[in-house]
Enzyme design. Structure first.
Site, PDB file in Angstrom:
ATOM      1  N   ALA A  61       0.738  -1.203  -0.228  1.00 25.73           N
ATOM      2  CA  ALA A  61      -0.069  -0.006   0.066  1.00 25.73           C
ATOM      3  C   ALA A  61       0.807   1.294  -0.159  1.00 25.73           C
ATOM      4  O   ALA A  61       2.044   1.194   0.328  1.00 25.73           O
ATOM      5  CB  ALA A  61      -0.714  -0.079   1.267  1.00 25.73           C
ATOM      6  N   GLY A 100       0.512  -4.885   0.574  1.00 23.93           N
ATOM      7  CA  GLY A 100      -0.603  -4.955  -0.374  1.00 23.93           C
ATOM      8  C   GLY A 100      -0.572  -5.425  -1.787  1.00 23.93           C
ATOM      9  O   GLY A 100      -1.522  -5.730  -2.541  1.00 23.93           O
ATOM     10  N   GLU A 103      -0.958  -9.206  -1.603  1.00 28.48           N
ATOM     11  CA  GLU A 103      -2.617  -9.308  -1.270  1.00 28.48           C
ATOM     12  C   GLU A 103      -3.203  -8.907  -2.386  1.00 28.48           C
ATOM     13  O   GLU A 103      -4.354  -9.753  -2.698  1.00 28.48           O
ATOM     14  CB  GLU A 103      -2.866  -8.161  -0.253  1.00 28.48           C
ATOM     15  CG  GLU A 103      -2.491  -8.575   1.234  1.00 28.48           C
ATOM     16  CD  GLU A 103      -2.704  -7.552   2.217  1.00 28.48           C
ATOM     17  OE1 GLU A 103      -2.381  -6.438   2.130  1.00 28.48           O
ATOM     18  OE2 GLU A 103      -3.539  -7.901   3.229  1.00 28.48           O
ATOM     19  N   GLU A 123       4.010  -5.726   6.798  1.00 25.35           N
ATOM     20  CA  GLU A 123       3.310  -4.954   7.550  1.00 25.35           C
ATOM     21  C   GLU A 123       3.608  -4.705   8.987  1.00 25.35           C
ATOM     22  O   GLU A 123       3.812  -3.748   9.659  1.00 25.35           O
ATOM     23  CB  GLU A 123       1.842  -5.018   7.326  1.00 25.35           C
ATOM     24  CG  GLU A 123       1.401  -4.781   6.200  1.00 25.35           C
ATOM     25  CD  GLU A 123       1.332  -5.878   5.027  1.00 25.35           C
ATOM     26  OE1 GLU A 123       1.937  -6.931   5.236  1.00 25.35           O
ATOM     27  OE2 GLU A 123       0.497  -5.842   3.951  1.00 25.35           O
TER      28      GLU A 123
HETATM   29  N1  3HC Z   1       4.659   3.423   0.050  1.00 26.74           N
HETATM   30  C1  3HC Z   1       5.125   4.437  -0.368  1.00 26.74           C
HETATM   31  N2  3HC Z   1       6.558   4.710  -0.737  1.00 26.74           N
HETATM   32  C2  3HC Z   1       7.171   3.649  -0.597  1.00 26.74           C
HETATM   33  C3  3HC Z   1       6.823   2.302  -0.273  1.00 26.74           C
HETATM   34  C4  3HC Z   1       5.303   2.024   0.135  1.00 26.74           C
HETATM   35  N3  3HC Z   1       4.861   1.077   0.401  1.00 26.74           N
HETATM   36  N4  3HC Z   1       7.714   1.552  -0.390  1.00 26.74           N
HETATM   37  C5  3HC Z   1       8.973   2.320  -0.967  1.00 26.74           C
HETATM   38  N5  3HC Z   1       8.447   3.532  -0.981  1.00 26.74           N
HETATM   39  C6  3HC Z   1       9.548   4.725  -1.465  1.00 26.74           C
HETATM   40  C7  3HC Z   1      10.407   4.897  -0.776  1.00 26.74           C
HETATM   41  O1  3HC Z   1      10.278   5.871   0.402  1.00 26.74           O
HETATM   42  C8  3HC Z   1      11.602   5.463  -1.507  1.00 26.74           C
HETATM   43  O2  3HC Z   1      11.383   6.767  -1.787  1.00 26.74           O
HETATM   44  P1  3HC Z   1      12.207   7.840  -2.355  1.00 26.74           P
HETATM   45  O3  3HC Z   1      13.044   7.487  -3.427  1.00 26.74           O
HETATM   46  O4  3HC Z   1      11.451   8.997  -2.192  1.00 26.74           O
HETATM   47  O5  3HC Z   1      13.334   7.878  -1.119  1.00 26.74           O
HETATM   48  C9  3HC Z   1      11.380   4.665  -2.814  1.00 26.74           C
HETATM   49  O6  3HC Z   1      10.074   4.045  -2.865  1.00 26.74           O
HETATM   50  C10 3HC Z   1      12.327   3.432  -2.873  1.00 26.74           C
HETATM   51  O7  3HC Z   1      12.511   2.849  -1.787  1.00 26.74           O
HETATM   52  P2  3HC Z   1      13.807   2.123  -1.192  1.00 26.74           P
HETATM   53  O8  3HC Z   1      14.747   3.177  -1.289  1.00 26.74           O
HETATM   54  O9  3HC Z   1      13.341   1.127  -0.097  1.00 26.74           O
HETATM   55  O10 3HC Z   1      14.029   1.145  -2.637  1.00 26.74           O
HETATM   56  P3  3HC Z   1      14.808  -0.539  -2.435  1.00 26.74           P
HETATM   57  O11 3HC Z   1      14.788  -0.685  -4.040  1.00 26.74           O
HETATM   58  O12 3HC Z   1      15.955  -0.303  -1.434  1.00 26.74           O
HETATM   59  O13 3HC Z   1      13.721  -1.250  -1.771  1.00 26.74           O
HETATM   60  C11 3HC Z   1      11.423  -2.143  -1.331  1.00 26.74           C
HETATM   61  C12 3HC Z   1      12.233  -1.506  -2.197  1.00 26.74           C
HETATM   62  C13 3HC Z   1      12.022  -3.564  -0.972  1.00 26.74           C
HETATM   63  C14 3HC Z   1      10.063  -1.909  -1.997  1.00 26.74           C
HETATM   64  C15 3HC Z   1      11.316  -1.261  -0.094  1.00 26.74           C
HETATM   65  O14 3HC Z   1      11.174   0.324  -0.380  1.00 26.74           O
HETATM   66  C16 3HC Z   1      10.327  -1.642   1.022  1.00 26.74           C
HETATM   67  O15 3HC Z   1      10.565  -2.431   1.562  1.00 26.74           O
HETATM   68  N6  3HC Z   1       9.150  -0.980   1.001  1.00 26.74           N
HETATM   69  C17 3HC Z   1       8.101  -1.220   2.033  1.00 26.74           C
HETATM   70  C18 3HC Z   1       7.431  -2.121   1.676  1.00 26.74           C
HETATM   71  C19 3HC Z   1       5.941  -2.605   2.489  1.00 26.74           C
HETATM   72  O16 3HC Z   1       6.466  -2.585   3.922  1.00 26.74           O
HETATM   73  N7  3HC Z   1       5.224  -2.672   2.192  1.00 26.74           N
HETATM   74  C20 3HC Z   1       3.864  -2.979   2.994  1.00 26.74           C
HETATM   75  C21 3HC Z   1       3.117  -1.555   3.006  1.00 26.74           C
HETATM   76  S1  3HC Z   1       1.933  -1.459   4.209  1.00 26.74           S
HETATM   77  C22 3HC Z   1       0.576  -2.312   3.347  1.00 26.74           C
HETATM   78  O17 3HC Z   1       0.946  -2.641   2.082  1.00 26.74           O
HETATM   79  C23 3HC Z   1      -0.646  -2.313   4.047  1.00 26.74           C
HETATM   80  C24 3HC Z   1      -1.590  -3.349   3.316  1.00 26.74           C
HETATM   81  O18 3HC Z   1      -1.502  -4.457   3.916  1.00 26.74           O
HETATM   82  C25 3HC Z   1      -3.080  -2.779   3.567  1.00 26.74           C
END
Ligand code: 3HC
Ligand code: NAI
Length: 650
Positions: A61, A100, A103, A123
């Site tokens: 998400a 997400g 999902e 998450e």
């Molecule tokens: N939402 C918004 N921005 C995000 C994001 C997300 N889920 N994931 C990454 N970004 C952004 C980062 O802030 C960064 O932004 P910037 O360039 O402006 O600084 C850019 O994307 C690149 O991220 P990374 O520097 O971390 O890039 P990597 O290639 O090293 O890693 C990744 C990529 C593995 C996807 C890592 O970013 C990551 O682990 N992201 C989070 C994944 C996550 O936690 N997902 C779950 C979200 S909660 C959810 O999904 C709720 C649902 O169940 C309803």
């Protein structure tokens, strides 16, 4: 267009293009609903392939939307709608299908992936639980124990493991689009599989599930989201899908508003934005790393560099020390092989890329050299002089010093601007934090080279100015001193440690000193005795312990008494502390755990503010990143400076 539809005969491709990580923001959710309507309406379409442009499938998400009011269509509804499609949807995964994103894939009838793809539900690391049906669908697909492991660890699994678990239906080699099209044509005529929501959870061993839940609870140390994940998995085993989805939603909304999730999101973005301002210089290409010193740190740094694919040469004082340093590195690599984090091939490559010598000339082709010898200025100067005589003129020289002035160390070389600090944490191949210490006048290219090394090693690299202890050790010294004052004033070490554990630290400051050994800091205090400000309060209890040969765990006695691994309060230490207070005329007053932790936090925050005012740290969040990644500060509290900015209570 964030989501576009292209038809190719009977197969429609729905492509998400939302850089950088295809997060499921509003435009993606709305686009998917439109794509669903369009493909359902198109009689020629028999199957739909969902894929993503750019480097990854949907990585979750959009976390940036979490602070804002939710905008429909919400992700759980989009997933439900995809699941209800009459035509089979095939999620074609590459990069990281996370949160997400996974999902969404679970809402599709099939999931296929390239061999390098990773899938997970992280998450929990953001203080949440999967909120778009993941807690209900994943247990039905792979069983509740495997689902719990994925959700509670937050760690992704690779495509091969995902296939074993039944999380995906196929691993596809070659071009993903073409292979997914072929897969789609194969299944287009088959009956759609039974909806995950309509399936029962596969048979599982209830005892194993309960043991896992107990282990997760024991490890949570005050964090709420792991408990919610456990609750949701139990719901998935006991409730029908509809009821379990409603329960998941309620848990998700509760966690989203929990300050812990705010704190974890703060750290998530702080880690990603740290050091962005360092882009000014140009990193020099580095492939050959030199490490001087093969002790605890040198060996760890060498192993970290080898694991990241560098070629490493280690320099030690003599042949015997070279052999000892070499053996330490081999042991670390062997550990990786044993634990399965390193394949046989990768292990062999690391060993091949590693060499040791007692001749500095072996560093003639090194691009970057990291010094990790004894913590004495004259020893460091001798090493840097020797390096200056042999390394390439453009090579960057770094010191891993904990406390010494990097600018002073740099004076040993002809071009001091090429010297930076790279302060690793022990064990260096595991700890995420790297302080990039930038002395005045440092060449921006040298700084950028250090930052690039940190990135390649997978570290969170935080820039720091030069001061005694840089960001982290300076703050730790300040609160360790405050803890010593407190034990002289009335608290006992076990009370301080308990207060810190209760707050969420993995261990307290006195237990930690026992683990690290009291003798090293004793030696440092003795060296500094002559220059110590006599006006500053000095607590000599640790010195008295050392005089009795109590060096911590390694001698079986320190702040605590050790029986094997178990620490016990030692009445002799209590008596020594009380006698010290009496000798100094201090009337001991007992302190509550909250008062102790409140004092520690006040000191951390005050030192943090001073560090900011002096320009040692660029941003308050950098201090949080240091404390969370290097010093055991509970991540779910967001760091001391975040707590101060939120006015957060203990
Ligand atoms: N939402 C918004 N921005 C995000 C994001 C997300 N889920 N994931 C990454 N970004 C952004 C980062 O802030 C960064 O932004 P910037 O360039 O402006 O600084 C850019 O994307 C690149 O991220 P990374 O520097 O971390 O890039 P990597 O290639 O090293 O890693 C990744 C990529 C593995 C996807 C890592 O970013 C990551 O682990 N992201 C989070 C994944 C996550 O936690 N997902 C779950 C979200 S909660 C959810 O999904 C709720 C649902 O169940 C309803
Ligand atoms: P250590 O004592 O384990 O290892 C030092 C090594 O340097 C020894 O193997 C020694 O033989 C070698 N050495 C000494 N002089 C040398 C020379 N002239 N040429 C080549 N090799 C030489 O020490 P440790 O713990 O690895 O610390 C090294 C440096 O890292 C110190 O500056 C320390 O402050 C710093 N550091 C230590 C951390 C820790 O947790 N131990 C954490 C972060 C930094």
């Amino acid at each position: 267009m964030t989501v576009s539809v292209h038809t190719d005969g009977p197969v429609a491709f729905v492509e998400i293009d939302n850089p950088p990580v295809n997060a499921a923001s509003f435009a993606v959710r709305a686009g998917l609903m439109e794509a669903l309507a369009q493909t359902e309406a198109d009689a020629a379409v028999r199957a739909v392939v969902l894929l993503c442009a750019g480097r990854t499938f949907v990585a979750g998400a959009d976390v940036r939307e979490f602070g804002k009011p939710p905008a429909a269509p919400l992700l759980p509804d989009v997933v439900l709608a995809l699941e209800g499609a009459r035509k089979p949807w095939i999620a074609a995964l590459h990069g990281t299908a996370l949160g997400g994103g996974l999902e969404i894939a679970l809402g599709c009838a099939y999931r296929v992936a390239v061999p390098e793809a990773k899938m997970g539900l992280p998450e929990v690391t953001l203080g949440l639980l999967p909120g778009a049906g993941g807690t209900v669908r994943l247990p039905r697909l792979v069983g509740p124990v495997a689902a719990l492991n994925i959700m509670a660890s937050g760690k992704p699994v690779g495509a091969a493991r995902a296939l074993e678990l039944g999380l995906i239906d196929a691993v596809l080699e070659g071009d993903l689009r073409a292979a997914a099209r072929a897969f789609a044509l194969d299944i287009a005529e088959a009956d759609k599989p039974v909806l995950l929501n309509a399936r029962d959870v596969p048979a599982f061993d209830a005892e194993v599930l309960h043991q896992r839940i107990a282990a997760i609870r024991a490890k949570a140390r005050g964090q709420n989201s792991p408990e919610a994940v456990c609750e949701a998995v139990v719901n998935a085993t006991r409730m029908g899908a509809e009821e379990a989805l409603a329960a998941e939603r309620a848990l998700f909304l509760r966690l989203k508003d929990d300050p812990q999730s705010r704190a974890l999101r703060h750290i998530f973005f702080a880690e990603r934005s740290v050091g962005k301002s360092l882009a000014a210089g140009e990193a020099l290409p580095s492939e050959h790393i030199g490490v001087v010193g093969g002790g605890t740190m040198g060996a760890g740094i060498a192993a970290a560099a080898l694991l990241a694919g560098f070629c490493v040469t280690m320099i030690e004082r003599n042949a015997e020390a070279v052999a000892a340093g070499h053996a330490r590195v081999v042991e670390v690599l062997g550990g990786g092989l044993k634990r399965g984090v390193l394949t046989e091939d990768a292990h062999a490559r690391c060993l091949e890329a590693f060499s040791g010598s007692d001749e500095y000339g072996a560093l003639a082709s090194a691009d970057l050299v990291i010094e990790a010898v004894f913590e004495y200025m004259d020893v460091k100067h001798a090493v840097f002089k020797a390096l200056d005589a042999v390394v390439k003129p453009e090579a960057v020289l770094a010191t891993n010093t904990s406390y010494l002035d990097v600018g002073m160390i740099a004076k040993a070389v002809r071009k001091p601007s090429r010297v930076i600090g790279l302060h690793f944490f022990s064990p260096a191949h595991i700890m995420k934090l790297l302080e990039l210490v930038i002395p005045p006048g440092a060449d921006p290219d040298a700084v950028a080279t250090g930052a690039a090394l940190g990135k390649r090693l997978g570290k969170v690299t935080v820039p720091s100015g030069v001061c005694d202890g840089f960001i982290g050790n300076r703050i730790m010294s300040a609160y360790r001193r405050a803890c010593e004052y407190m034990i002289e004033d009335g608290a006992l070490p076990a009370e301080v440690d308990q207060a810190m554990r209760g707050f969420g630290f993995p261990m307290g400051i006195f237990e930690m000193q026992d683990l690290a050994g009291l003798d090293i800091s004793w030696a440092m205090r003795k060296r500094q005795a002559a220059t110590r400000d006599p006006a500053q309060r000095y607590v000599d209890i640790a010195d008295q312990l050392c005089e009795q040969g109590r060096f911590g765990r390694k001698t079986g006695r320190g702040w605590y008494l050790y029986d094997g691994k178990t620490a016990q309060v030692d009445p002799e230490v209590t008596a020594l502390i009380e006698a010290t207070s009496a000798r100094k005329g201090i009337t001991r007053v007992s302190m509550s755990g909250d008062a102790i932790m409140g004092r520690i936090l006040d000191v951390m925050q005050a030192e943090g503010r001073a560090i900011l005012a002096e320009g040692i740290a660029a941003r308050a969040e950098d201090i949080d990143v240091v404390m969370v990644n290097g010093y055991g500060f509970p991540r779910w509290r967001g760091g001391p400076m975040f707590m101060a900015s939120e006015g957060a209570e203990i």
